[in-house]
Write a protein that holds these residues in place. Sequence first.
Motif, PDB file in Angstrom:
ATOM      1  N   ASN A  32      30.175   1.154  29.462  1.00 52.70           N
ATOM      2  CA  ASN A  32      29.965   1.594  28.081  1.00 52.70           C
ATOM      3  C   ASN A  32      28.491   1.831  27.791  1.00 52.70           C
ATOM      4  OD1 ASN A  32      32.671   1.503  27.548  1.00 52.70           O
ATOM      5  ND2 ASN A  32      32.620  -0.381  26.351  1.00 52.70           N
ATOM      6  N   SER A  33      27.631   0.964  28.315  1.00 58.20           N
ATOM      7  CA  SER A  33      26.193   1.110  28.093  1.00 58.20           C
ATOM      8  C   SER A  33      25.686   2.404  28.714  1.00 58.20           C
ATOM      9  CB  SER A  33      25.437  -0.085  28.688  1.00 58.20           C
ATOM     10  OG  SER A  33      25.815  -1.286  28.058  1.00 58.20           O
ATOM     11  N   PHE A  34      26.233   2.747  29.879  1.00 54.41           N
ATOM     12  CA  PHE A  34      25.851   4.009  30.518  1.00 54.41           C
ATOM     13  C   PHE A  34      26.263   5.198  29.652  1.00 54.41           C
ATOM     14  CE2 PHE A  34      26.739   7.635  33.275  1.00 54.41           C
ATOM     15  CZ  PHE A  34      25.555   7.734  33.982  1.00 54.41           C
ATOM     16  N   LEU A  35      27.489   5.157  29.133  1.00 54.06           N
ATOM     17  CA  LEU A  35      27.991   6.252  28.299  1.00 54.06           C
ATOM     18  C   LEU A  35      27.253   6.347  26.972  1.00 54.06           C
ATOM     19  CD1 LEU A  35      31.847   5.838  28.830  1.00 54.06           C
ATOM     20  CD2 LEU A  35      30.359   7.568  29.849  1.00 54.06           C
ATOM     21  N   VAL A  36      26.900   5.196  26.426  1.00 52.84           N
ATOM     22  CA  VAL A  36      26.313   5.154  25.087  1.00 52.84           C
ATOM     23  C   VAL A  36      24.803   5.355  25.104  1.00 52.84           C
ATOM     24  CG1 VAL A  36      25.873   3.606  23.128  1.00 52.84           C
ATOM     25  CG2 VAL A  36      28.148   3.731  24.116  1.00 52.84           C
ATOM     26  N   LEU A  37      24.145   4.902  26.163  1.00 51.11           N
ATOM     27  CA  LEU A  37      22.684   4.936  26.199  1.00 51.11           C
ATOM     28  C   LEU A  37      22.138   6.008  27.148  1.00 51.11           C
ATOM     29  CD1 LEU A  37      21.988   1.093  26.218  1.00 51.11           C
ATOM     30  CD2 LEU A  37      21.667   2.658  24.306  1.00 51.11           C
ATOM     31  N   ILE A  38      22.557   5.973  28.399  1.00 54.92           N
ATOM     32  CA  ILE A  38      21.972   6.876  29.394  1.00 54.92           C
ATOM     33  C   ILE A  38      22.370   8.324  29.142  1.00 54.92           C
ATOM     34  CG2 ILE A  38      21.833   7.438  31.832  1.00 54.92           C
ATOM     35  CD1 ILE A  38      20.343   4.920  31.037  1.00 54.92           C
ATOM     36  N   VAL A  39      23.664   8.582  28.915  1.00 56.63           N
ATOM     37  CA  VAL A  39      24.125   9.961  28.714  1.00 56.63           C
ATOM     38  C   VAL A  39      23.467  10.608  27.493  1.00 56.63           C
ATOM     39  CG1 VAL A  39      26.126  11.430  28.252  1.00 56.63           C
ATOM     40  CG2 VAL A  39      26.295   9.586  29.941  1.00 56.63           C
ATOM     41  N   PRO A  40      23.508   9.977  26.306  1.00 59.38           N
ATOM     42  CA  PRO A  40      22.816  10.591  25.162  1.00 59.38           C
ATOM     43  C   PRO A  40      21.306  10.704  25.362  1.00 59.38           C
ATOM     44  CG  PRO A  40      24.366   8.926  24.411  1.00 59.38           C
ATOM     45  CD  PRO A  40      24.260   8.777  25.893  1.00 59.38           C
TER      46      PRO A  40
END
Length: 315
Positions: free
Chosen positions: A206-214
């Motif tokens: 979730n952290s990857f989707l929420v932080l890294i991607v945006p």
Amino acid sequence: MGRILMEYYNKTVVTEFILLGISNYPSAQIVMCVVIFVFYLIILLGNGLMIVLITLSPPLHTPMYFFLSNLSILDVFYTSCTLPQMLLNCFSHRPTISYIRCAIQMYVGLFLGITECFLLAVMAYDRFAAVCRPLHYTLIMSKKLCIQMVTTCWAAALVITLMPLLMQPTQFCGHNTINHFLCELQAFLKLACSDTYLNEIVIMVNSFLVLIVPFFFILLTYGRISLAVLHLRSVKGLSKAFSTCGSHLIVVSIFYGSAISMYLRPQGKSFSDYDKIVTLFYAAVTPMLNPLIYSLRNKDVKGAFWRLIGKKVPE
């Protein structure tokens, strides 16, 4: 303090948590209380004023300010979910919070924080359209699209928040001391006596989707903006482009920098003082800076303020 533990079907169930915060540093407790109170006051006044100005001033009824008003609403709700509890803890040598209040604070804060991550990415796309497609900006950023983008941010954040909520551990083996100012998901999971490996995997994904991607989307967007700005020959055009994007980039750097350093690095067995300071940045400092950055650097907002109080806009 009331009973913290109760026996239920031969299992130990935690009904309250102790929030350490800085209670182990009594000399710094009053100073921290004053700092948090000042931050919270500035957040309420600054973001509240932004919401009023954007709502009552027709010149500010544009996509950029629509997103800014949503950002201010998010900041007010997020800080109201966390900072009042931190203020109460300043006056207690053994601050406690019920299990239900802790869970509500944790997941509502997580939901609002995730929404802000997505909203900042949407705002970057808005700035890209304004700088790189100025002639088609009003067609691209239509009112319908803006509402759809904001609705998608809220809906996606809700879905992602439900994933750790449905996997929340319920057995804590009598451990009820959270080494933090507030109920934070990672600090909460450290108390569980059941296996939290799957929870940690979900949080990492979730952290990857929420932080890294945006965050990478924002970097790519500003890369395109930079290339477009380099082709501008007028000094006025360059100044306007940097003014338009500079404030948003400052907010992005502070918010994502602190959040990434918290959620995407190896976690210890307990929360350190460093973790608490980092939490303060995305929980209090960024919401406080948002209205200051956008209002002090923006002539439209300052003009709307002077018109609201019935005075002539200074030259």
